[in-house]
Design a protein around this motif. Structure first.
Motif, PDB file in Angstrom:
ATOM      1  N   ARG A  82      18.803  -6.212 -16.038  1.00 50.16           N
ATOM      2  CA  ARG A  82      19.084  -7.553 -15.493  1.00 50.16           C
ATOM      3  C   ARG A  82      18.474  -7.704 -14.104  1.00 50.16           C
ATOM      4  NH1 ARG A  82      24.263  -6.542 -17.599  1.00 50.16           N
ATOM      5  NH2 ARG A  82      25.079  -6.259 -15.501  1.00 50.16           N
ATOM      6  N   SER A  83      18.537  -6.634 -13.322  1.00 48.90           N
ATOM      7  CA  SER A  83      17.917  -6.675 -11.993  1.00 48.90           C
ATOM      8  C   SER A  83      16.411  -6.858 -12.112  1.00 48.90           C
ATOM      9  CB  SER A  83      18.204  -5.381 -11.217  1.00 48.90           C
ATOM     10  OG  SER A  83      19.567  -5.257 -10.952  1.00 48.90           O
ATOM     11  N   LEU A  84      15.809  -6.166 -13.065  1.00 48.53           N
ATOM     12  CA  LEU A  84      14.367  -6.315 -13.290  1.00 48.53           C
ATOM     13  C   LEU A  84      14.020  -7.767 -13.583  1.00 48.53           C
ATOM     14  CD1 LEU A  84      11.492  -5.119 -13.877  1.00 48.53           C
ATOM     15  CD2 LEU A  84      12.225  -5.068 -16.270  1.00 48.53           C
ATOM     16  N   LEU A  85      14.778  -8.378 -14.475  1.00 49.73           N
ATOM     17  CA  LEU A  85      14.506  -9.761 -14.832  1.00 49.73           C
ATOM     18  C   LEU A  85      14.673 -10.696 -13.630  1.00 49.73           C
ATOM     19  CD1 LEU A  85      16.162  -9.966 -18.356  1.00 49.73           C
ATOM     20  CD2 LEU A  85      13.749  -9.632 -17.780  1.00 49.73           C
ATOM     21  N   THR A  86      15.656 -10.436 -12.802  1.00 49.56           N
ATOM     22  CA  THR A  86      15.856 -11.234 -11.593  1.00 49.56           C
ATOM     23  C   THR A  86      14.654 -11.108 -10.660  1.00 49.56           C
ATOM     24  OG1 THR A  86      18.258 -11.004 -11.731  1.00 49.56           O
ATOM     25  CG2 THR A  86      17.343 -11.551  -9.561  1.00 49.56           C
ATOM     26  N   ILE A  87      14.196  -9.872 -10.472  1.00 48.73           N
ATOM     27  CA  ILE A  87      13.056  -9.622  -9.578  1.00 48.73           C
ATOM     28  C   ILE A  87      11.797 -10.297 -10.117  1.00 48.73           C
ATOM     29  CG2 ILE A  87      11.541  -7.829  -8.624  1.00 48.73           C
ATOM     30  CD1 ILE A  87      14.092  -5.929  -8.923  1.00 48.73           C
ATOM     31  N   LEU A  88      11.538 -10.130 -11.415  1.00 49.54           N
ATOM     32  CA  LEU A  88      10.355 -10.761 -12.008  1.00 49.54           C
ATOM     33  C   LEU A  88      10.444 -12.283 -11.912  1.00 49.54           C
ATOM     34  CD1 LEU A  88       9.854  -8.555 -15.217  1.00 49.54           C
ATOM     35  CD2 LEU A  88       8.560  -8.451 -13.061  1.00 49.54           C
ATOM     36  N   ILE A  93       9.259  -8.441  -4.802  1.00 48.68           N
ATOM     37  CA  ILE A  93      10.091  -7.258  -4.593  1.00 48.68           C
ATOM     38  C   ILE A  93      10.537  -7.291  -3.146  1.00 48.68           C
ATOM     39  CG2 ILE A  93      10.111  -4.740  -4.510  1.00 48.68           C
ATOM     40  CD1 ILE A  93       7.967  -4.792  -6.744  1.00 48.68           C
ATOM     41  N   ARG A  94      11.848  -7.216  -2.921  1.00 48.61           N
ATOM     42  CA  ARG A  94      12.378  -7.340  -1.561  1.00 48.61           C
ATOM     43  C   ARG A  94      12.805  -6.028  -0.911  1.00 48.61           C
ATOM     44  NH1 ARG A  94      16.362 -12.550  -2.294  1.00 48.61           N
ATOM     45  NH2 ARG A  94      14.728 -14.095  -2.609  1.00 48.61           N
ATOM     46  N   SER A  95      12.937  -4.969  -1.704  1.00 58.52           N
ATOM     47  CA  SER A  95      13.423  -3.715  -1.131  1.00 58.52           C
ATOM     48  C   SER A  95      12.846  -2.527  -1.890  1.00 58.52           C
ATOM     49  CB  SER A  95      14.954  -3.656  -1.207  1.00 58.52           C
ATOM     50  OG  SER A  95      15.358  -3.556  -2.567  1.00 58.52           O
ATOM     51  N   GLU A  96      13.039  -1.352  -1.308  1.00 56.32           N
ATOM     52  CA  GLU A  96      12.567  -0.133  -1.953  1.00 56.32           C
ATOM     53  C   GLU A  96      13.291   0.094  -3.282  1.00 56.32           C
ATOM     54  OE1 GLU A  96      13.126   3.461   0.330  1.00 56.32           O
ATOM     55  OE2 GLU A  96      11.398   4.383  -0.636  1.00 56.32           O
ATOM     56  N   SER A  97      14.575  -0.203  -3.329  1.00 59.42           N
ATOM     57  CA  SER A  97      15.330  -0.058  -4.575  1.00 59.42           C
ATOM     58  C   SER A  97      14.751  -0.949  -5.668  1.00 59.42           C
ATOM     59  CB  SER A  97      16.801  -0.401  -4.375  1.00 59.42           C
ATOM     60  OG  SER A  97      17.416   0.558  -3.563  1.00 59.42           O
ATOM     61  N   GLU A  98      14.430  -2.188  -5.323  1.00 61.93           N
ATOM     62  CA  GLU A  98      13.819  -3.102  -6.289  1.00 61.93           C
ATOM     63  C   GLU A  98      12.449  -2.591  -6.721  1.00 61.93           C
ATOM     64  OE1 GLU A  98      13.780  -7.118  -4.844  1.00 61.93           O
ATOM     65  OE2 GLU A  98      15.943  -7.366  -5.153  1.00 61.93           O
ATOM     66  N   TYR A  99      11.698  -2.047  -5.786  1.00 60.55           N
ATOM     67  CA  TYR A  99      10.382  -1.474  -6.087  1.00 60.55           C
ATOM     68  C   TYR A  99      10.504  -0.420  -7.185  1.00 60.55           C
ATOM     69  CZ  TYR A  99       6.313   1.589  -5.358  1.00 60.55           C
ATOM     70  OH  TYR A  99       5.198   2.372  -5.525  1.00 60.55           O
ATOM     71  N   TYR A 100      11.487   0.479  -7.047  1.00 57.25           N
ATOM     72  CA  TYR A 100      11.644   1.549  -8.032  1.00 57.25           C
ATOM     73  C   TYR A 100      12.163   1.034  -9.365  1.00 57.25           C
ATOM     74  CZ  TYR A 100      10.348   5.045  -4.636  1.00 57.25           C
ATOM     75  OH  TYR A 100       9.640   5.786  -3.743  1.00 57.25           O
ATOM     76  N   VAL A 102      11.373  -1.940 -10.697  1.00 53.98           N
ATOM     77  CA  VAL A 102      10.195  -2.526 -11.346  1.00 53.98           C
ATOM     78  C   VAL A 102       9.255  -1.410 -11.813  1.00 53.98           C
ATOM     79  CG1 VAL A 102       8.168  -4.001 -11.034  1.00 53.98           C
ATOM     80  CG2 VAL A 102      10.379  -4.684 -10.053  1.00 53.98           C
ATOM     81  N   LYS A 103       9.021  -0.460 -10.948  1.00 53.65           N
ATOM     82  CA  LYS A 103       8.084   0.624 -11.276  1.00 53.65           C
ATOM     83  C   LYS A 103       8.553   1.419 -12.499  1.00 53.65           C
ATOM     84  CE  LYS A 103       5.283   4.143  -9.130  1.00 53.65           C
ATOM     85  NZ  LYS A 103       4.832   4.724  -7.882  1.00 53.65           N
ATOM     86  N   SER A 104       9.857   1.657 -12.619  1.00 53.85           N
ATOM     87  CA  SER A 104      10.357   2.449 -13.748  1.00 53.85           C
ATOM     88  C   SER A 104      10.060   1.778 -15.087  1.00 53.85           C
ATOM     89  CB  SER A 104      11.846   2.719 -13.598  1.00 53.85           C
ATOM     90  OG  SER A 104      12.607   1.558 -13.828  1.00 53.85           O
ATOM     91  N   TYR A 105      10.029   0.458 -15.126  1.00 56.08           N
ATOM     92  CA  TYR A 105       9.720  -0.243 -16.367  1.00 56.08           C
ATOM     93  C   TYR A 105       8.216  -0.376 -16.577  1.00 56.08           C
ATOM     94  CZ  TYR A 105      14.562  -1.518 -17.265  1.00 56.08           C
ATOM     95  OH  TYR A 105      15.906  -1.476 -17.549  1.00 56.08           O
ATOM     96  N   VAL A 106       7.487  -0.602 -15.508  1.00 52.34           N
ATOM     97  CA  VAL A 106       6.051  -0.854 -15.608  1.00 52.34           C
ATOM     98  C   VAL A 106       5.274   0.401 -16.007  1.00 52.34           C
ATOM     99  CG1 VAL A 106       4.002  -1.451 -14.243  1.00 52.34           C
ATOM    100  CG2 VAL A 106       6.055  -2.852 -14.098  1.00 52.34           C
ATOM    101  N   VAL A 107       5.658   1.561 -15.471  1.00 53.98           N
ATOM    102  CA  VAL A 107       4.888   2.780 -15.736  1.00 53.98           C
ATOM    103  C   VAL A 107       5.070   3.301 -17.166  1.00 53.98           C
ATOM    104  CG1 VAL A 107       4.855   3.505 -13.333  1.00 53.98           C
ATOM    105  CG2 VAL A 107       6.651   4.355 -14.828  1.00 53.98           C
ATOM    106  N   ILE A 112       8.591  -0.826 -25.367  1.00 58.76           N
ATOM    107  CA  ILE A 112       8.511  -2.220 -25.802  1.00 58.76           C
ATOM    108  C   ILE A 112       9.638  -3.036 -25.176  1.00 58.76           C
ATOM    109  CG2 ILE A 112       7.323  -1.699 -27.951  1.00 58.76           C
ATOM    110  CD1 ILE A 112      10.081  -1.955 -29.349  1.00 58.76           C
ATOM    111  N   VAL A 113      10.292  -2.472 -24.155  1.00 54.43           N
ATOM    112  CA  VAL A 113      11.416  -3.144 -23.515  1.00 54.43           C
ATOM    113  C   VAL A 113      10.963  -4.411 -22.801  1.00 54.43           C
ATOM    114  CG1 VAL A 113      13.206  -2.922 -21.748  1.00 54.43           C
ATOM    115  CG2 VAL A 113      12.753  -1.037 -23.307  1.00 54.43           C
ATOM    116  N   ILE A 114       9.783  -4.367 -22.198  1.00 52.84           N
ATOM    117  CA  ILE A 114       9.282  -5.567 -21.524  1.00 52.84           C
ATOM    118  C   ILE A 114       7.965  -5.997 -22.176  1.00 52.84           C
ATOM    119  CG2 ILE A 114      10.404  -5.043 -19.330  1.00 52.84           C
ATOM    120  CD1 ILE A 114       7.684  -4.241 -18.198  1.00 52.84           C
TER     121      ILE A 114
END
Length: 134
Positions: A82-88, A93-100, A102-107, A112-114
């Motif tokens: 849910r946080s990922l969807l909010t950020i997207l 990306i507003r913080s280091e926590s948000e960065y990680y 997003v990165k965990s899903y993108v890498v 097929i989650v996203i």
């Protein structure tokens, strides 16, 4: 229960269940730390472990956490998504926590989650965030 206490309990329970070999030195911030940001990041990292667990192990760990009045691994995983969807949706990306998050899903290119569109958006947000940090 305060958020930091829930996060601490969640981490300790997950680490114990997974029988992770954690040194006393590494446990000190978890046992005595007060950085909510640090705990949130550690929980994000711990949630990533669930991808390697069998469904029966997830159910067992969820029950163990629930019995202690702590958030379940399944719920924390959904919260991360849910946080990922909010950020997207925000497009930044507003913080280091948000960065990680997003990165965990993108890498994970095999996941097929996203969607491919969200993966590309996430990649661009990561590039933008890394550019602002340099």
């Amino acid at each position: 229960m305060k958020e930091i206490d829930q996060l601490r309990g969640f981490l300790l329970t997950v680490f114990e269940y997974l029988e992770l070999p954690i040194s006393d030195e590494a446990m000190q911030p978890i046992l005595h730390g007060n950085s909510i940001t640090g705990f949130r990041q550690a929980v994000t990292d711990a949630v990533e472990f669930h991808e390697d667990l069998k469904p029966s192990q997830i159910r067992e760990l969820d029950l163990l956490l629930s019995e202690q009045g702590l958030p379940t691994l399944s719920a924390m995983s959904e919260k991360k998504f849910r946080s990922l969807l909010t950020i997207l949706g925000r497009g930044q990306i507003r913080s280091e926590s948000e960065y990680y998050i997003v990165k965990s899903y993108v890498v994970d290119v095999d996941s097929i989650v996203i969607s491919d569109d969200n993966r590309r958006l996430g990649e661009q947000l990561i590039v933008d965030y890394e550019g602002m940090q340099s």
